[in-house]
Scaffold this motif. Structure first.
Motif, PDB file in Angstrom:
ATOM      1  N   GLU A 175       2.990  14.479 -14.015  1.00 61.02           N
ATOM      2  CA  GLU A 175       4.159  13.728 -13.565  1.00 61.02           C
ATOM      3  C   GLU A 175       5.201  14.625 -12.911  1.00 61.02           C
ATOM      4  N   ASP A 176       5.288  15.892 -13.360  1.00 59.73           N
ATOM      5  CA  ASP A 176       6.230  16.828 -12.736  1.00 59.73           C
ATOM      6  C   ASP A 176       5.939  16.969 -11.244  1.00 59.73           C
ATOM      7  N   PHE A 177       4.644  17.000 -10.903  1.00 58.29           N
ATOM      8  CA  PHE A 177       4.268  17.132  -9.501  1.00 58.29           C
ATOM      9  C   PHE A 177       4.702  15.904  -8.703  1.00 58.29           C
ATOM     10  N   VAL A 178       4.447  14.722  -9.232  1.00 57.99           N
ATOM     11  CA  VAL A 178       4.802  13.499  -8.520  1.00 57.99           C
ATOM     12  C   VAL A 178       6.324  13.400  -8.361  1.00 57.99           C
ATOM     13  N   GLN A 179       7.066  13.808  -9.405  1.00 53.96           N
ATOM     14  CA  GLN A 179       8.531  13.804  -9.316  1.00 53.96           C
ATOM     15  C   GLN A 179       9.016  14.769  -8.247  1.00 53.96           C
ATOM     16  N   ALA A 180       8.380  15.968  -8.169  1.00 55.82           N
ATOM     17  CA  ALA A 180       8.776  16.946  -7.159  1.00 55.82           C
ATOM     18  C   ALA A 180       8.481  16.430  -5.758  1.00 55.82           C
ATOM     19  N   VAL A 181       7.342  15.769  -5.587  1.00 59.52           N
ATOM     20  CA  VAL A 181       6.987  15.206  -4.279  1.00 59.52           C
ATOM     21  C   VAL A 181       8.032  14.183  -3.850  1.00 59.52           C
ATOM     22  N   TRP A 182       8.475  13.352  -4.806  1.00 60.65           N
ATOM     23  CA  TRP A 182       9.513  12.368  -4.469  1.00 60.65           C
ATOM     24  C   TRP A 182      10.857  13.051  -4.210  1.00 60.65           C
ATOM     25  N   LYS A 183      11.223  13.982  -5.077  1.00 60.62           N
ATOM     26  CA  LYS A 183      12.530  14.623  -4.975  1.00 60.62           C
ATOM     27  C   LYS A 183      12.703  15.340  -3.639  1.00 60.62           C
ATOM     28  N   TYR A 184      11.644  16.032  -3.199  1.00 63.16           N
ATOM     29  CA  TYR A 184      11.747  16.803  -1.959  1.00 63.16           C
ATOM     30  C   TYR A 184      11.110  16.075  -0.769  1.00 63.16           C
ATOM     31  N   GLN A 185      10.649  14.842  -1.022  1.00 64.71           N
ATOM     32  CA  GLN A 185      10.098  14.005   0.058  1.00 64.71           C
ATOM     33  C   GLN A 185       8.953  14.710   0.781  1.00 64.71           C
ATOM     34  N   TYR A 186       8.018  15.247   0.002  1.00 62.40           N
ATOM     35  CA  TYR A 186       6.869  15.954   0.556  1.00 62.40           C
ATOM     36  C   TYR A 186       5.724  14.986   0.867  1.00 62.40           C
ATOM     37  N   PHE A 187       6.007  13.944   1.629  1.00 60.96           N
ATOM     38  CA  PHE A 187       4.956  12.989   1.987  1.00 60.96           C
ATOM     39  C   PHE A 187       5.309  12.360   3.337  1.00 60.96           C
ATOM     40  N   GLU A 188       4.313  11.781   3.947  1.00 60.54           N
ATOM     41  CA  GLU A 188       4.483  11.154   5.250  1.00 60.54           C
ATOM     42  C   GLU A 188       5.295   9.867   5.098  1.00 60.54           C
ATOM     43  N   LYS A 189       6.415   9.774   5.800  1.00 54.11           N
ATOM     44  CA  LYS A 189       7.331   8.646   5.601  1.00 54.11           C
ATOM     45  C   LYS A 189       7.336   7.648   6.767  1.00 54.11           C
ATOM     46  N   ARG A 190       6.516   7.894   7.777  1.00 49.78           N
ATOM     47  CA  ARG A 190       6.458   6.944   8.889  1.00 49.78           C
ATOM     48  C   ARG A 190       5.692   5.692   8.482  1.00 49.78           C
ATOM     49  N   ASP A 191       6.238   4.538   8.849  1.00 53.37           N
ATOM     50  CA  ASP A 191       5.585   3.240   8.603  1.00 53.37           C
ATOM     51  C   ASP A 191       5.226   3.061   7.125  1.00 53.37           C
ATOM     52  N   LEU A 192       6.154   3.421   6.245  1.00 48.15           N
ATOM     53  CA  LEU A 192       5.905   3.267   4.815  1.00 48.15           C
ATOM     54  C   LEU A 192       5.842   1.797   4.429  1.00 48.15           C
ATOM     55  N   GLU A 193       4.922   1.502   3.490  1.00 48.79           N
ATOM     56  CA  GLU A 193       4.825   0.158   2.930  1.00 48.79           C
ATOM     57  C   GLU A 193       4.565   0.254   1.433  1.00 48.79           C
ATOM     58  N   THR A 194       5.009  -0.772   0.708  1.00 48.07           N
ATOM     59  CA  THR A 194       4.661  -0.852  -0.708  1.00 48.07           C
ATOM     60  C   THR A 194       3.211  -1.311  -0.827  1.00 48.07           C
ATOM     61  N   THR A 195       2.714  -1.309  -2.032  1.00 46.67           N
ATOM     62  CA  THR A 195       1.316  -1.720  -2.238  1.00 46.67           C
ATOM     63  C   THR A 195       1.112  -3.206  -1.960  1.00 46.67           C
ATOM     64  N   HIS A 196       2.204  -3.972  -1.834  1.00 44.43           N
ATOM     65  CA  HIS A 196       2.089  -5.384  -1.489  1.00 44.43           C
ATOM     66  C   HIS A 196       2.493  -5.654  -0.040  1.00 44.43           C
ATOM     67  N   GLY A 197       2.539  -4.587   0.788  1.00 41.22           N
ATOM     68  CA  GLY A 197       2.748  -4.759   2.217  1.00 41.22           C
ATOM     69  C   GLY A 197       4.179  -4.901   2.660  1.00 41.22           C
ATOM     70  N   GLN A 198       5.138  -4.660   1.781  1.00 39.94           N
ATOM     71  CA  GLN A 198       6.547  -4.710   2.203  1.00 39.94           C
ATOM     72  C   GLN A 198       6.895  -3.424   2.950  1.00 39.94           C
ATOM     73  N   SER A 199       7.609  -3.549   4.069  1.00 38.12           N
ATOM     74  CA  SER A 199       8.065  -2.355   4.767  1.00 38.12           C
ATOM     75  C   SER A 199       9.095  -1.642   3.893  1.00 38.12           C
ATOM     76  N   LEU A 200       9.059  -0.301   3.928  1.00 37.50           N
ATOM     77  CA  LEU A 200       9.924   0.483   3.042  1.00 37.50           C
ATOM     78  C   LEU A 200      10.625   1.582   3.822  1.00 37.50           C
ATOM     79  N   ILE A 201      11.945   1.607   3.711  1.00 35.28           N
ATOM     80  CA  ILE A 201      12.755   2.692   4.267  1.00 35.28           C
ATOM     81  C   ILE A 201      13.555   3.309   3.120  1.00 35.28           C
ATOM     82  N   ILE A 202      13.448   4.640   2.971  1.00 33.59           N
ATOM     83  CA  ILE A 202      14.162   5.339   1.901  1.00 33.59           C
ATOM     84  C   ILE A 202      15.487   5.847   2.453  1.00 33.59           C
ATOM     85  N   GLN A 203      16.581   5.374   1.909  1.00 34.98           N
ATOM     86  CA  GLN A 203      17.901   5.806   2.371  1.00 34.98           C
ATOM     87  C   GLN A 203      18.518   6.856   1.439  1.00 34.98           C
ATOM     88  N   LYS A 204      18.351   6.682   0.130  1.00 33.26           N
ATOM     89  CA  LYS A 204      18.816   7.666  -0.849  1.00 33.26           C
ATOM     90  C   LYS A 204      17.766   7.809  -1.940  1.00 33.26           C
TER      91      LYS A 204
END
Length: 431
Positions: free
Chosen positions: A5-34
């Motif tokens: 879980e520490d790894f997943v938290q770090a990935v979220w905290k530092y945004q180490y993932f592809e953020k273009r065209d993000l969607e939730t698992t139910h197909g909702q478009s997702l934009i991270i503002q904070k």
């Protein structure tokens, strides 16, 4: 490979993932503002977050798990603190999760989106066979980052050490002379007898000892008697004196029952560290001043000041005894060595100053602690050797105390991704 879980938290905290065209698992478009502020206490992992789902803004908290099913495993659906979660961030979405009121929580699955560099860097840390997982990679880390982490670990260590002092502040209604007296006894136990030494100080208040400031033999009798040491089967003249004085003053001051002999540890303890010797040394130290705390805050600023204060000689009886009525063939003064006084500077004086600075809300005491530790030579023990093996050598006690804190709170429990060094090694390379 499994991720924690520490790894997943770090990935979220530092945004180490592809953020273009993000969607939730139910197909909702997702934009991270904070992304929110990481929460190190009970409740959701990130607080005060803000996201946009299908063009609708949501403000609240974010919970992070390896698997979505961890939500149910941790029984978050029964905890009202998690009703404010607006997004569930997971490595793998293996089930739908719901709030306490039955509403479904949007989920972001990170699997397949995390930057490859970050995954590679995590794997090389996790697969390390060394005691220090980052040992092979330390040369890649800038000195300023290592220094910053040592300082953070040092402050956390001082905060932990001052916890016991803060408890004594409450017990004594803010009497800092009594607090310093109790803390001195605790530290003179040198771990193996620290709890018994603290109990001894609690059963014999400093204000009673101070009444006999010009009678060190009476002070010694009170302490040895209250420790339960003055009743050997064949007492010598000095022991008989100690017993007689103790019994008189025990009745006069209505002292509680003495400690049981079983509360003290003598087995596998060097004779020079016997609690009877430490008590004799304490009497000699306390006779340097009738106000211990005032002396430590007004007259001690350098390690040399503490050495002068603590380099005292106990009563001549202890030159040829380690315990009452047990004469030793080897006769020597039972003085504290410079090295032992330096340890007391680290473990007694500095935490006391740090706790006092927090109590009166004066940050200058924190700097005073750092300055004092920098005057003390680096400690030598098995923990410090682990860092020296990796070509990370401390210069003084400020560094070694930071290393000990780093080991206990990060390296040993493998909390690498909570450490600035591990976080630095995790980050992707610049393209």
């Amino acid at each position: 490979m499994d991720f924690n879980e520490d790894f997943v938290q770090a990935v979220w905290k530092y945004q180490y993932f592809e953020k273009r065209d993000l969607e939730t698992t139910h197909g909702q478009s997702l934009i991270i503002q904070k992304i929110g502020f990481q929460n190190n206490h009970e409740g959701p992992d990130f607080l005060e977050s803000q996201v946009v789902l299908d063009k609708v803004e949501f403000f609240g908290n974010i919970e992070v798990h390896v698997k979505a099913s961890d939500w149910q495993m941790h029984r978050h659906q029964e905890d009202s603190k998690y009703d404010s979660v607006i997004l569930h961030v997971v490595w793998e979405d293996d089930m739908e999760v719901f709030r306490n009121d039955g509403s479904r929580i949007p989920t972001l699955e990170l699997k397949g989106k995390v930057l490859l560099d970050v995954i590679r860097n995590y794997r090389r840390l996790a697969r390390s066979r060394k005691k220090l997982l980052c040992g092979d990679f330390l040369p890649e880390v800038q000195s300023i980052i290592k220094f910053s982490m040592l300082e953070k670990a040092l402050v956390e260590r001082l905060h932990e050490k001052s916890t016991l002092i803060r408890n004594q502040i409450q017990d004594t209604a803010g009497d800092w002379e009594e607090v310093a007296y109790r803390w001195l006894f605790y530290c003179f136990g040198f771990k193996v007898n620290s709890d018994a030494m603290l109990k001894l100080a609690q059963t014999l208040p400093y204000k009673i000892l101070k009444k006999h400031g010009n009678q060190p033999l009476v002070q010694e009798a009170l302490l040895l008697g209250q420790a339960g040491f003055c009743y050997p089967s064949e007492p010598d003249d000095y022991t008989a004196f100690v017993r007689r004085e103790y019994e008189f003053y025990k009745k006069k001051y209505s002292l509680p029952e003495p400690l049981y002999p079983s509360e003290w540890k003598f087995m596998r303890v060097r004779p020079t560290n016997y609690p009877s010797i430490r008590i004799a040394q304490l009497v000699a130290v306390l006779n340097q001043s009738s106000n211990l705390f005032s002396l430590l805050t007004s007259s001690v600023s350098k390690i040399e000041d503490l050495i002068k204060l603590f380099q005292v000689t106990p009563h001549p009886y202890w030159q040829h005894h380690y315990q009452l009525s047990k004469e030793s063939k080897r006769q020597q003064p039972k003085m504290l060595s410079n090295q032992m006084i330096q340890l007391l500077g680290i473990n007694f004086v500095v935490p006391l100053w740090y706790a006092y600075g927090g109590y009166i809300d004066d940050s200058s005491w924190k700097e005073r602690c750092f300055d004092f530790l920098q005057q003390i030579p680096a400690e030598a023990n098995r923990i410090i050797e682990m860092y020296q093996v990796e070509d990370w050598s401390p210069e003084n006690a400020c560094d070694t105390q930071g290393m000990i804190g780093l080991h206990h709170n990060y390296c040993n429990p493998k909390k690498c991704l909570n450490c600035k060094i591990g976080q630095n090694l995790l980050r992707p390379r610049k393209s």
